[in-house]
Each structure stands twice: as C-alpha cells, then as structure tokens.
Enzyme design. Structure first.
Site, PDB file in Angstrom:
ATOM      1  N   CYS A   1       0.961  -1.122  -0.067  1.00 49.83           N
ATOM      2  CA  CYS A   1      -0.009   0.147   0.035  1.00 49.83           C
ATOM      3  C   CYS A   1       0.880   1.330  -0.148  1.00 49.83           C
ATOM      4  CB  CYS A   1      -0.868   0.160   1.360  1.00 49.83           C
ATOM      5  SG  CYS A   1      -1.588  -1.501   1.583  1.00 49.83           S
TER       6      CYS A   1
ATOM      7  N   ARG B   1       0.973   1.831  -5.948  1.00 52.27           N
ATOM      8  CA  ARG B   1       1.318   0.754  -4.986  1.00 52.27           C
ATOM      9  C   ARG B   1      -0.128   0.253  -4.593  1.00 52.27           C
ATOM     10  NH1 ARG B   1       6.157   1.142  -2.637  1.00 52.27           N
ATOM     11  NH2 ARG B   1       5.491   0.058  -0.812  1.00 52.27           N
TER      12      ARG B   1
ATOM     13  N   TRP C   1      -3.925  -1.621  -1.129  1.00 52.68           N
ATOM     14  CA  TRP C   1      -4.172  -2.984  -1.953  1.00 52.68           C
ATOM     15  C   TRP C   1      -4.344  -4.093  -0.942  1.00 52.68           C
ATOM     16  CZ3 TRP C   1      -1.459  -7.596  -2.667  1.00 52.68           C
ATOM     17  CH2 TRP C   1      -1.725  -8.134  -3.961  1.00 52.68           C
TER      18      TRP C   1
ATOM     19  N   ASN D   1       1.467  -0.280   5.863  1.00 52.75           N
ATOM     20  CA  ASN D   1       1.819  -1.365   4.861  1.00 52.75           C
ATOM     21  C   ASN D   1       2.749  -2.247   5.270  1.00 52.75           C
ATOM     22  OD1 ASN D   1       2.663  -1.939   1.844  1.00 52.75           O
ATOM     23  ND2 ASN D   1       4.481  -0.635   2.130  1.00 52.75           N
ATOM     24  N   GLY D   2       2.281  -3.573   4.653  1.00 52.99           N
ATOM     25  CA  GLY D   2       2.887  -4.804   5.220  1.00 52.99           C
ATOM     26  C   GLY D   2       1.648  -5.741   5.467  1.00 52.99           C
TER      27      GLY D   2
ATOM     28  N   GLU E   1       7.523 -11.854 -22.493  1.00 52.71           N
ATOM     29  CA  GLU E   1       7.140 -10.502 -21.899  1.00 52.71           C
ATOM     30  C   GLU E   1       6.206  -9.850 -22.575  1.00 52.71           C
ATOM     31  OE1 GLU E   1       7.937  -8.831 -19.532  1.00 52.71           O
ATOM     32  OE2 GLU E   1       7.401  -6.533 -19.838  1.00 52.71           O
TER      33      GLU E   1
ATOM     34  N   LYS F   1       2.643  -8.350 -20.806  1.00 52.83           N
ATOM     35  CA  LYS F   1       2.295  -6.998 -20.902  1.00 52.83           C
ATOM     36  C   LYS F   1       0.915  -7.006 -21.444  1.00 52.83           C
ATOM     37  CE  LYS F   1       4.616  -5.178 -19.264  1.00 52.83           C
ATOM     38  NZ  LYS F   1       5.848  -5.421 -18.572  1.00 52.83           N
TER      39      LYS F   1
ATOM     40  N   GLU G   1      -1.686  -8.146 -18.551  1.00 53.75           N
ATOM     41  CA  GLU G   1      -1.712  -7.535 -17.542  1.00 53.75           C
ATOM     42  C   GLU G   1      -2.404  -5.985 -17.581  1.00 53.75           C
ATOM     43  OE1 GLU G   1       1.881  -6.211 -15.238  1.00 53.75           O
ATOM     44  OE2 GLU G   1       3.026  -6.050 -16.916  1.00 53.75           O
TER      45      GLU G   1
ATOM     46  N   HIS H   1       3.846 -29.567 -29.058  1.00 56.29           N
ATOM     47  CA  HIS H   1       3.388 -30.430 -28.010  1.00 56.29           C
ATOM     48  C   HIS H   1       1.875 -29.811 -27.186  1.00 56.29           C
ATOM     49  CE1 HIS H   1       7.214 -32.186 -28.728  1.00 56.29           C
ATOM     50  NE2 HIS H   1       7.649 -31.215 -28.798  1.00 56.29           N
TER      51      HIS H   1
ATOM     52  N   LYS I   1       2.572  -1.898  -8.078  1.00 54.67           N
ATOM     53  CA  LYS I   1       3.810  -1.523  -8.580  1.00 54.67           C
ATOM     54  C   LYS I   1       4.906  -2.314  -7.936  1.00 54.67           C
ATOM     55  CE  LYS I   1       6.565   0.339 -11.477  1.00 54.67           C
ATOM     56  NZ  LYS I   1       6.656  -0.297 -12.688  1.00 54.67           N
TER      57      LYS I   1
HETATM   58  O1  M6R Z   1       9.855  -4.647  -8.582  1.00 47.61           O
HETATM   59  P1  M6R Z   1      10.268  -6.071  -9.400  1.00 47.61           P
HETATM   60  O2  M6R Z   1      10.917  -5.894 -10.572  1.00 47.61           O
HETATM   61  O3  M6R Z   1      10.786  -7.202  -8.231  1.00 47.61           O
HETATM   62  O4  M6R Z   1       8.746  -6.477  -9.666  1.00 47.61           O
HETATM   63  C1  M6R Z   1       8.621  -7.798 -10.037  1.00 47.61           C
HETATM   64  C2  M6R Z   1       6.943  -7.858 -10.662  1.00 47.61           C
HETATM   65  O5  M6R Z   1       6.223  -7.810  -9.845  1.00 47.61           O
HETATM   66  C3  M6R Z   1       6.786  -6.858 -11.911  1.00 47.61           C
HETATM   67  O6  M6R Z   1       7.707  -7.040 -12.942  1.00 47.61           O
HETATM   68  C4  M6R Z   1       5.382  -7.097 -12.535  1.00 47.61           C
HETATM   69  O7  M6R Z   1       5.462  -8.232 -13.095  1.00 47.61           O
HETATM   70  C5  M6R Z   1       4.856  -6.070 -13.434  1.00 47.61           C
HETATM   71  N1  M6R Z   1       3.706  -6.086 -13.322  1.00 47.61           N
HETATM   72  C6  M6R Z   1       5.206  -6.224 -14.699  1.00 47.61           C
HETATM   73  O8  M6R Z   1       4.843  -5.236 -15.656  1.00 47.61           O
END
Ligand code: M6R
Length: 608
Positions: A2, A27, A74, A100-101, A481, A485, A488, A504, A603
């Site tokens: 958060c 966050r 969050w 946060n935590g 990737e 992208k 998400e 396969h 994030k």
């Molecule tokens: O801060 P980090 O690089 O450790 O984060 C890893 C993942 O949480 C991050 O890459 C996530 O998959 C993103 N949403 C990708 O766009």
C-alpha cells in the site's frame, strides 16, 4: 503493498497528503483514507475505490489541520471496503494509524486484544497495531509504538498520530519501505520518494527495525531496541517533473518513450568504447569471479524475463552456467547454492517480498548476492553484498517497461564484466559487442519511431479474446514478456510459449480467431522460427511478427511485421520487446483500460 504518507508542519496537511497519495497510487488503489489532527480531535475520511472517491469526500467534509496521515490500499486481509480502508483508530479515538505490510500473527493478537475488551471495526491485520499502541500508551507515542512493534511478526511500515501529542508523528519500518522528507519547518513521511518530491529533495531513508519520531524540532531516529541512529541526509538528484507525465497521455507511454534514455543512463560510465567495463558495485575480485562455479538469477514477473535473457548472455559470453528462477519458487526448493555461487536478484523496485526472501535463503547458504535494482535505498540494496543500480528514473506505470530495458542493459554490462575477468571473449569479440551495445540507445529510438504502424495493427486486433506469443532462444523471453504486458494491462488472455513447444500442445489453441505474435529476429534459430510461422499459418492463424528490417522472407509470411534494426542476436531482445510493449499499450487503450493502474495489480509487491 500500500502507499502511506504523513505530514507535520505549518500548512494544512490535507492537500499535501492527497498529493502524496496520488503519487503512491501505483502501490494500491482499492480504497484510500486520511486522518487529520486539528484542535485536539482526529477527523477520519475513508472511501472504497480510487483516490478520486476520497478526494470527493474530502471536499464535502473539508478537514484541515497541520498534522495528518494518509493511505492508499491494496487489499491483503479483508476485502476492499470503507470499513477496511486505513487509517484505523483505537478504541478511545485518540490514536490513528496507517500501515503497509502484513502482520502475520494478527489472528492471535486480535483474540488476545478482544479478550481484554478491545473492539475491532475492520477485518484487517493492521487494526491490531493501533489497539496494541493504545494499550502501551503512557503519554509517549514513540515508546508505545516501539513496545507494540516488539509483539508483531511480519512486515510493516507505519505512520501513527495521537491527539494527546498533537505535535508528533511516529513512523517505523520492517521489510516495507519508508522515507522521511525534510522541509523548512515541515516534515513528510512516505512509502516512496516521488510522493514528497514536490516539497523537498532531502530525505532520510529509514532502515529495517528503525523508528522515527518527527516533530517541529526535527527527526529523531532510533532502533526498535532504542539505540540512537545517526542517518545521513540523502539528496535526491531527479526532480518531481521526472515523475510527472510530461505531456504524454499516460505514464506507461511516457516511460516507453524514455527507454533510450534509460539505456544510455544505465550504460553511462560503465562501458567505454575502449572496452573498459567499470563495475566496482559487483563487490567481487577478479579471482573470485574466476572461481565462480555457477550463477543463479532470482526475480519475478518482468524482471524474471530480464533474468531469462541474462542467463543466455552470461552463458554465451562468460561461459558460466546460469539458472534463472522465479523467486517464489527458488526460496522453497532448497536451492543448490554455496559460496562458489553468485546469486543475482533482479528487482526494479527492490522491495519484492519473494525476491528478498530468495536472497536471504541464498545468503544463509553462503552464496554471494548481488542486486540489480532501480530504487536507491530500497530493501534489496541493504541485503545484497553488491548493488548494480539501473538508472531508468522513477517508473510510475504499474507495467514495467523502461526498467526492463535498463535491467537488460545492466545485464549486458555484467556479462561483459564477467567475460573479461574470465577471459572468455577475445579482444576483437569484446570490441564488436561493446560497439553494438553503445549503439542501443540510438537503435531504440528507431524502433520507437514506428509507433504509428503498431497502433494501426492494435486497431485491427484489439477486440480479440486470445493471443499466443511465440519465441525461441533469445526470442523466448521477449515472447513471454509480450504476453505478460498484453494480459496485465488489457485483460486479454495471452499465452507466451517456446515456439518449438507449440506442437506439444499449444498448437491446439490455434484457429482464425487467435492472432499469433512471433518474435522472429535473425539468429541461430531463425529458420526454425520461420517453420513455426508456416505451421501456424497452415492452421489459419493471423501472424504478427517482430522481425529485422529487410527480412523479406518473414515479410512475405506474416500479416504484420513490426520492424526492428538488425543487431547481434544477443542484443536483439532489448529492441524486439519494445514493439510488443507498444502493442499492448495501444490494445489496452482501445479497450478503454486504465494502463497505469491495471486492476488487481500493484507496482511493488511487498507481500508473499
Ligand atoms: O519490482 P520487481 O521488479 O521485483 O517486480 C517484479 C514484478 O512484480 C513486476 O515485474 C510485475 O510483473 C510487473 N507488473 C510487470 O509489468
């Protein structure tokens, strides 16, 4: 996971806190709240939903006061709702707290506190904290927080205020980030620097197990064990404008277009045309590098894809065996690492809980740990033996873009550094690679200039429900990737898969409705990938490719080609990934999605 903020000073805290929360919305954004202390009373405003809901509510009740705290959530424990939104308040209404935590032992603590007569108003783990502080409060908020946090297992960054001490804000952390900003006669607390950059560049970065008592006279940091701490002021070099949209519609688009700069900045001073590679940050001697038996990379999400690419280049250039693992898997599999192993944590935020746990496990087993991160002072920088900072600047969009290419650039530098120490590349080979690496910012600009074509293609296919992404060798991390992208930010089902594995199983998915995106840049497996394109075409699929300029064969086979300049096979991913970021962006925009804050994501993922 958060965002939390706090303020104490000579201004009305409400707009300052709201502005800070806006910067921290990446966050978490399922609910938000404020607690404002004024005239000996605490006013609480909380709302479910995005920050605008809170802003609307604040306009109605208009709370004002020069001390306050705020939170954007969050959800982990307890659904997103007004009742579960922070700040939480104790039974007497004297103390308000944001967190946060995760408090792992909250269940036992809650039972214990309820048995002593405390009434809980939420389903959150956090609420136990404010009741614990209430019990320990004897006129000194910092001391009450210190005593209470001793009872807690898990992770926390908290900010707390009390109406009996209207000139004090207390902040503490363990495994969740927290900084204190120093203004003129005013102080700011926040989960992340961009939240306070509009006010100050002078920051104290709290470390795990520290508590800060902030009042008009200054900031006093002690450990939770009450030892005094002398923390140096960190001066932030980038400005607030770096965290603003700068004329772009969304942060994500701005960050995609910042990629040439992110690469240039990450390479700056570390790699010279004379093949000089400077990387003191690795904290390994030449002898130690020579003696390394193995490298492990641990990461999550997009950073994991950088790790998959890193594996291939370190193995190729430095001839060292590399395993790349997802952090949440690595930490529980009793990994075979020892003092001859270098473990590299790749994490843009430096706060990903699984990655941090992974490197703790590696250290416990005696491995050397290095971090590649974009965030100065983040948790990983304190736990790793060496830190390699990427210089992508703050990334606000939840989808990682510029931090990925910066990680890739960092991995090129690292692979060359290891190769040099291990003498696995000739000078001629080094010179060739270095020259190509140094051209990457310029080539990236070329790729970005094709954005209109990519947008056109997105217009054709944005309404499809399924996509398949294929790649082989260096193209595989790019395909994975591309799929991540797209899913998400657009919520389209997208699967990334090694092109050779298609027969396969995944080939069964193919029909005329499933566009297949193939990473087909030139390299060792180019012919094989070409055959894979034939296979999917034969089954009626539309084929979109990422291919090199002038590749006529691919151009003939594919329905659409996103062109990238030709470069060495091992550098191709950093260029090939960019059209796929843009494609995902345009598709998501055409579907009306919030690209900067996709649903259910955050994030930095500071929970397991
Ligand atoms: O801060 P980090 O690089 O450790 O984060 C890893 C993942 O949480 C991050 O890459 C996530 O998959 C993103 N949403 C990708 O766009």
């Amino acid at each position: 996971m958060c965002g939390i903020v706090g303020y104490i000073g000579n201004k009305n805290s409400t707009p300052i806190l709201l502005e800070g929360l806006k910067k921290l919305e990446y966050r978490g954004y399922d609910s938000a709240g404020l607690a404002i202390l004024s005239d000996g009373e605490i006013s609480i405003v909380r709302r479910k939903g995005h920050l605008e809901e809170l802003e609307r509510a604040v306009k109605e009740s208009n709370p004002e006061g020069w001390v306050g705290i705020g939170h954007t959530r969050w959800a982990t424990h307890g659904r997103p709702s007004e009742m579960n939104a922070h700040p939480h308040i104790d039974c007497t209404g004297r103390i308000a707290l944001v967190h946060n935590g995760i408090i792992e032992n909250f269940f036992g603590l809650r039972e214990e506190l309820e048995s002593r007569g405390h009434t809980f108003h939420s389903e959150t783990d956090t609420e136990v904290l404010v009741h614990l502080i209430e019990e320990n409060y004897r006129g000194d908020l910092a001391e009450a927080a210190r005593q209470s946090l001793k009872r807690v297992e898990g992770s926390f960054a908290i900010v707390v205020i009390c109406k009996d001490e209207p000139d004090v804000v207390v902040a503490a952390r363990k495994d969740s980030p927290l900084v204190v900003g120093l203004g003129k006669g005013e102080y700011f607390v926040a989960s992340d620097i961009p939240a306070i950059l509009g006010h100050t560049r002078d920051v104290l970065i709290l470390k795990d197990g520290e508590i800060a008592k902030v009042n008009q006279d200054g900031v006093k940091i002690t450990t939770l064990g009450n030892q005094p701490v002398d923390r140096e002021v960190f001066r932030v070099k980038w400005g607030a404008e770096a965290a603003e949209k700068g004329g772009y519609e969304d942060f994500m688009l701005k960050e995609i277009f910042e990629q040439p700069v992110a690469i240039r900045e990450t390479l700056r001073g570390r790699i010279g045309a004379d093949c000089r590679i400077s990387l003191d940050e690795v904290a390994l001697t030449e002898e130690e590098i020579k003696n390394l038996k193995k490298v492990f990379m641990v990461a999550c999400g997009t950073s994991y894809h950088a790790g998959l690419m890193g594996k291939r280049i370190i193995e190729k250039w430095a001839r060292l065996p590399v395993e790349t693992d997802i952090s949440s898997e690595f930490r529980y599999q009793d990994p075979l690492v020892d003092s001859d192993t270098l473990v590299i944590a790749i994490t843009q935020s430096g706060e990903t809980a699984d990655t941090l746990a992974g490197i703790r496990e590696a250290k416990r087993k005696g491995a050397r740990v290095m971090a590649i991160t974009n965030v100065v002072g983040s948790s990983v920088t304190r736990e790793a033996d060496g830190v390699f900072y990427t210089h992508a600047g703050p990334e606000i969009g939840v989808a990682a873009t510029k931090t990925l290419v910066a990680q890739m650039a960092a991995l090129y530098v690292l692979a060359l550094y290891l190769a040099r120490a291990r003498e696995t590349l000739s000078l001629e080979e080094m010179e060739k690679i270095v020259a190509e690496v140094l051209r990457l910012p310029e080539l990236t600009e070329k790729v970005l200039s094709n954005h209109a074509e990519i947008e056109g293609c997105a217009r054709k296919y944005h309404a499809r429900s399924n996509f398949l992404f294929l790649g082989r060798g260096m193209g595989l991390p790019v395909a994975l990737e591309g799929a991540l992208k797209l899913k998400e930010i657009s919520y389209i089902h997208a699967e990334g898969c090694p092109a050779g594995e298609m027969k396969h199983g995944p080939i069964a998915l193919i029909d005329g409705d499933v566009p297949v995106v193939v990473v087909a840049t030139r390299g060792q497996v180019h012919e094989k990938v070409t055959s894979n394109i034939q296979e999917v075409r034969a089954r009626g699929a539309t084929v979109i490719t990422v291919a090199n300029e002038g590749d006529e064969e691919i151009a003939k086979l594919a329905d659409h080609v996103f062109c990238v300049p030709e470069t060495s096979e091992f550098l191709s991913p950093i260029l090939a990934v960019i059209p796929l970021q843009l494609f995902a962006y345009y598709v998501a925009k055409l579907r009306g999605c919030n690209v900067d804050q996709p649903r259910n994501l955050a994030k930095s993922v500071t929970v397991e």
